[in-house]
Design a protein around this motif. Structure first.
Motif: not given
Length: 463
Positions: A338-345, A367-374, A450-463
């Protein structure tokens, strides 16, 4: 396919990363070579007697401090440290004999004291290296015609610019004593014969990989281990997926503008989450028992009582466990999502609707890529928590012994089996070996994901 390619690429790159380790180590040791080659007599004096170089540079307080540490360590090693270290390798040589009044050696205490001795030796080596580096720094300061920093000013910096070092010192010591030391002790127990009939005051001994052979390939433990391990992996994957997707779905549903009374609807899952877990588990155990309300209404309808959690209720009990775990865990995922969804543009959804994307397409692509990243780190922690979820089947169905299983049932997880083996039946070394296997499995899975996840490899994507 993309995830498979990433996984394959990660493991292909491992040889290069491993080959780079010696180079990185050599870079770290290059500073030591420099000190050995260019250090003067005063630095060499600090290598022999800690603090002597500082005293020669008239850093008296610091020099006496290093000297006191060295003297204290030598006294400790002579009085007890050497014997403790020797005891770590022998685990005792004198067996107790109550008839002759011989107290004997306590192998477990000797192992603990030996581990502590190793920790103190490592700490002493770090201080020794810091002493030599400090003496060389004083040499460089003198060679450049600068004034060395007074000891009082260095202490003042520990309370000002370097306060983080002072503040972290006590927590680091606490972690070493109360976390790392027990973990090392547990790992070493896995390589001994500690357990029936070798329980202190009897002496225990090192057995190498014998416990792991017993678990994985020999004797009565192997069949049970592989059965429980297969179910443990399935349980962790299913429970994590159910809890995550259901929590995300509930958050998406309550995030809809058309839903009225959102605060009221959110309160029900939160109340379920707020109730202590073991109370919920005991409540569900009563509900599904032979004398519980569910079987009561079945009998009132003319049917026979069903053993939802009985000896023959293998998959029924497993599905009940998945459902109860979902009931306990979904609210936390819902609150997080709920907190993450409220921050999606919201402009992203508006642009997607203009392009003709369906609601499902928006969910998959936005939705899913953003939530998975976070939430990937949280998702990994939930997987580990579910893999080591001791309470679910312990409270629902604990204590059952079944044919084809050694001191276990068909719903037990590895953590439940470990508990029964070590605490209830004194197979401490086997339990320690199982816990080490659990640690290796969960570590490999967690690091790989974790190493293969977007949270590790694509940190700048959702900034």
């Amino acid at each position: 396919m993309k995830m498979f390619d990433k996984t394959a690429g990660f493991f292909k790159s491992l040889p290069k990363r491993i080959n780079a380790i010696p180079k990185n180590i050599s870079l770290k040791f290059s500073g030591a070579k420099e000190i050995i080659k260019q250090g003067n007599g005063k630095v060499s004096a600090s290598m022999i007697v800690m603090g002597l170089g500082q005293m020669l540079y008239k850093q008296w307080a610091k020099g006496f401090m290093y000297l006191f540490i060295q003297i204290a360590f030598i006294v400790y090693f002579i009085l007890t440290g050497g014997a403790d270290l020797f005891g770590l390798f022998t685990l005792g040589q004198v067996e107790s004999n109550a008839w002759y009044g011989v107290e004997g050696d306590n192998s477990v205490v000797m192992m603990l004291m030996g581990i502590l001795a190793v920790f103190l030796i490592i700490l002493y080596l770090f201080i020794y290296v810091a002493n030599v580096k400090d003496a060389y720094r004083l040499q460089c300061t003198e060679d450049t015609l600068k004034q060395p920093i007074p000891f009082g000013k260095e202490v003042g910096e520990l309370l000002d610019k370097s306060f983080y070092k002072t503040a972290m010192a006590l927590p680091i010591i606490g972690v070493c004593v109360f976390s790392i030391l027990p973990i090392v002790f547990m790992i070493l127990i896995a390589f001994t014969n500690y357990g029936e009939p070798y329980i202190p005051p009897a002496l225990i001994d090192w057995v190498g990989l014998e416990n792991f052979k017993n678990i994985l390939s020999l004797g009565q433990f192997a069949p049970t281990f592989f059965k429980i391990f297969g179910w443990n992996i399935l349980w962790a994957v299913l429970s994590t997926a159910i809890n995550y997707l259901a929590g995300l779905g509930l958050a998406l549903l309550l995030n809809k503008k058309c839903v009225k009374g959102k605060a009221i609807w959110r309160s029900f899952p939160i109340l379920a989450y707020a109730i202590p877990g073991f109370i919920t588990l005991l409540g569900f155990k009563f509900m599904f028992s032979y004398g519980g309300p569910i079987n009561y209404y079945i009998q009132q309808g003319g049917g026979e009582a069903i053993g939802f959690l009985g000896l023959d209720a293998k998959w029924t009990a497993r599905f009940i466990g998945l459902g109860v775990n979902a009931w306990i865990s979904i609210p936390s995922t819902m609150l997080l999502a709920t907190g993450i969804l409220s921050n999606i543009n919201t402009d992203l959804y508006e642009a997607a609707r203009v392009d003709g994307a369906s609601s499902f397409k928006q969910f998959i692509k936005i939705t899913l890529p953003y939530v998975l990243f976070a939430t990937t780190p949280v998702l990994i922690s939930q997987f580990i928590g579910n893999f080591n979820n001791f309470g679910i089947f312990y409270f629902l169905r604990g204590g059952l012994d079944m044919d084809g299983y050694f001191l276990a049932s068909d719903t037990d997880l590895l953590i439940n089996w470990l508990y029964r083996m070590s605490i209830d039946n004194n197979y401490y070394s086997i339990g320690a070996a199982i816990s080490l296997i659990i640690f290796i499995i969960t570590s490999i899975i967690s690091l790989t994901v974790y190493v293969l996840s977007p949270s590790y490899k694509q940190e700048e994507t959702f900034r």
